[in-house]
Design a protein around this motif. Structure first.
Motif, mmCIF file in Angstrom:
data_model
loop_
_atom_site.group_PDB
_atom_site.id
_atom_site.type_symbol
_atom_site.label_atom_id
_atom_site.label_comp_id
_atom_site.label_asym_id
_atom_site.label_seq_id
_atom_site.Cartn_x
_atom_site.Cartn_y
_atom_site.Cartn_z
ATOM 1 N N PRO A 25 11.376 -38.289 41.724
ATOM 2 C CA PRO A 25 11.506 -36.830 41.672
ATOM 3 C C PRO A 25 12.900 -36.394 41.231
ATOM 4 C CG PRO A 25 11.698 -37.581 43.924
ATOM 5 C CD PRO A 25 11.393 -38.804 43.101
ATOM 6 N N HIS A 26 12.965 -35.258 40.579
ATOM 7 C CA HIS A 26 14.234 -34.728 40.054
ATOM 8 C C HIS A 26 14.465 -33.319 40.619
ATOM 9 C CE1 HIS A 26 17.492 -33.780 37.389
ATOM 10 N NE2 HIS A 26 16.769 -33.022 36.585
ATOM 11 N N VAL A 27 13.902 -32.316 39.990
ATOM 12 C CA VAL A 27 13.925 -30.938 40.492
ATOM 13 C C VAL A 27 12.509 -30.395 40.359
ATOM 14 C CG1 VAL A 27 16.333 -30.550 39.846
ATOM 15 C CG2 VAL A 27 14.526 -29.977 38.210
ATOM 16 N N PHE A 45 18.652 -40.662 44.703
ATOM 17 C CA PHE A 45 18.477 -39.853 45.911
ATOM 18 C C PHE A 45 17.116 -40.081 46.555
ATOM 19 C CE2 PHE A 45 21.657 -37.418 43.420
ATOM 20 C CZ PHE A 45 22.714 -37.572 44.287
ATOM 21 N N TRP A 46 16.098 -40.337 45.740
ATOM 22 C CA TRP A 46 14.780 -40.632 46.298
ATOM 23 C C TRP A 46 14.819 -41.949 47.065
ATOM 24 C CZ3 TRP A 46 10.568 -39.386 48.416
ATOM 25 C CH2 TRP A 46 9.414 -40.178 48.400
ATOM 26 N N GLU A 333 14.296 -25.210 50.452
ATOM 27 C CA GLU A 333 14.081 -24.334 49.302
ATOM 28 C C GLU A 333 15.405 -23.759 48.803
ATOM 29 O OE1 GLU A 333 9.671 -22.605 50.423
ATOM 30 O OE2 GLU A 333 11.426 -21.661 51.356
ATOM 31 N N ARG A 334 15.335 -23.150 47.632
ATOM 32 C CA ARG A 334 16.415 -22.360 47.046
ATOM 33 C C ARG A 334 17.653 -23.187 46.701
ATOM 34 N NH1 ARG A 334 17.304 -16.331 48.209
ATOM 35 N NH2 ARG A 334 17.716 -16.642 45.984
ATOM 36 N N GLY A 335 17.410 -24.363 46.155
ATOM 37 C CA GLY A 335 18.493 -25.087 45.515
ATOM 38 C C GLY A 335 18.619 -24.611 44.079
ATOM 39 N N MET A 349 15.680 -29.489 45.031
ATOM 40 C CA MET A 349 16.568 -30.447 44.362
ATOM 41 C C MET A 349 16.488 -31.740 45.168
ATOM 42 S SD MET A 349 18.146 -28.375 42.121
ATOM 43 C CE MET A 349 16.815 -27.154 41.991
ATOM 44 N N ILE A 350 16.229 -32.877 44.537
ATOM 45 C CA ILE A 350 16.092 -34.109 45.302
ATOM 46 C C ILE A 350 17.398 -34.492 45.982
ATOM 47 C CG2 ILE A 350 16.568 -35.690 43.385
ATOM 48 C CD1 ILE A 350 13.990 -36.089 46.280
#
Length: 373
Positions: A25-27, A45-46, A333-335, A349-350
């Motif tokens: 996953p990315h964004v 990050f994943w 939420e809201r990155g 955002m991951i």
């Protein structure tokens, strides 16, 4: 509250293991993560989330998925896929280095040392810096450093500790000193990027790639600086790095808005349309937790930081976390990825998910991230 938030994130991670399969996953867009076959700068990050999930819960499902991800990172390095940038630390600290820290797997250690050598290829002897983006000699990016790189330096410090080869630490220290001098401003704010003459290393000017303006303070960049300088202090014990991390932290947390989660840039005009960056708040909180590790019990900044972390993390959990939304793919939420570029300006955002979980498990169980052993 922290435990509930962790359990919620791990339940979502379990679902995402099935949902994502072999992809990373990315964004997000419309609350659905964009996936890639381990070709982006964010893919570590994943795997970091998976290792945190395993450390916290002992659940073998997380371990197996994390090991599978590390195998993908081995293939990526062997094929040299999309590694021509400075974010090698983000990729391999949270994948193979995490596996070495947790399992003491010798193959994971060797893979991480190979990754450190890849990062060393970004070193520019003429200018005495690690070039962030683009090929050597690139007209626009050839002389450019960015504050994000402070989080990639731990890979080099670690490589020095593992091998005794001083070249890794020397490069990291020179770059950290340069970043401290030119990316951190006198008022404790920060430039996102800075340019140098490629031939002689002469400083040219500050700038931005994702902030509101060249002279503004991009909140995620400030957060990278808090954590990055705290980690450079961990490895070197240079008191100037500790002082810098504290200064950057005070600037960041002094400017929390009413709900304690920052906007995307400290200089962006605030109105109903102004984007947040929950990922910046998560990174800053995780960085402040690291900073606390290095402060004496009577340090004047300790109580300030403890309060700031509580405010910031409470703001994320209460107002931005997807607790109560079991089908949500992301944790907060809201990155914002790039508000200026219109790229995922208000999404999952991951990296935001990773640092949010890292901060939570550190507060709940003392489990830190994979920036050092």
């Amino acid at each position: 509250m922290w435990k509930q938030a962790i359990e919620d994130a791990l339940q979502k991670t379990k679902a995402n293991i099935e949902r994502f399969g072999d992809l990373f996953p990315h964004v997000s867009e419309n609350d659905v993560y964009h996936l890639n076959p381990n070709t982006d700068w964010t893919d570590g990050f994943w795997s970091g989330i998976l290792w945190l999930g395993y450390e916290y819960s002992g659940d073998k499902a997380f371990q197996e998925a994390a090991q599978k991800a590390v195998a993908s990172f081995k293939q990526r390095l062997e094929a040299n896929v999309a590694l021509d940038h400075h974010d090698i630390g983000f990729l391999y600290s949270l994948s193979s280095k995490a596996q070495w820290i947790i399992e003491k797997d010798e193959n994971a250690k060797q893979l991480t040392l190979q990754a450190a050598d890849v990062l060393m290829k970004r070193w520019r002897p003429k200018g005495q810096y690690i070039q962030a983006w683009g090929p050597e000699g690139d007209e626009h990016n050839g002389g450019r450093i960015i504050i994000d790189c402070m989080m990639n330096l731990p890979l080099l410090y670690w490589a020095y500790e593992q091998t005794g080869d001083a070249k890794y630490k020397e490069v990291a220290v020179i770059h950290a000193d340069l970043s401290r001098r030119y990316l951190v401003r006198g008022d404790d704010s920060s430039f996102h990027t800075f340019y140098f003459d490629q031939e002689n290393g002469e400083p040219l000017h500050g700038g931005t790639a994702q902030g509101y303006s060249d002279g503004s303070t991009w909140t995620r960049g400030q957060a990278w600086g808090i954590y990055g300088f705290a980690l450079s202090y961990h490895y070197t014990k240079n008191p100037l790095y500790l002082e810098t991390a504290k200064r950057l932290a005070r600037y960041f947390f002094d400017r929390l808005p009413q709900d304690d989660v920052v906007y995307w840039d400290f200089n962006a005009p605030v109105n109903e349309e102004t984007k947040r960056d929950s990922s910046a708040s998560a990174i800053a909180s995780a960085g402040a937790l690291e900073l606390l590790e290095h402060l004496a019990a009577d340090d004047a900044d300790r109580a300030y930081l403890e309060n700031a972390i509580q405010r910031s993390m409470t703001g994320l959990v209460k107002s931005y976390a997807t607790i109560g939304k079991p089908d949500a793919q992301g944790f907060i939420e809201r990155g914002s990825y790039s508000v200026r570029g219109g790229n995922a300006p208000d999404d999952f955002m991951i990296w935001g998910d990773y640092y949010y979980l890292e901060a939570l498990v550190r507060m709940e169980k003392g489990i830190k991230g994979y920036w050092y052993e």
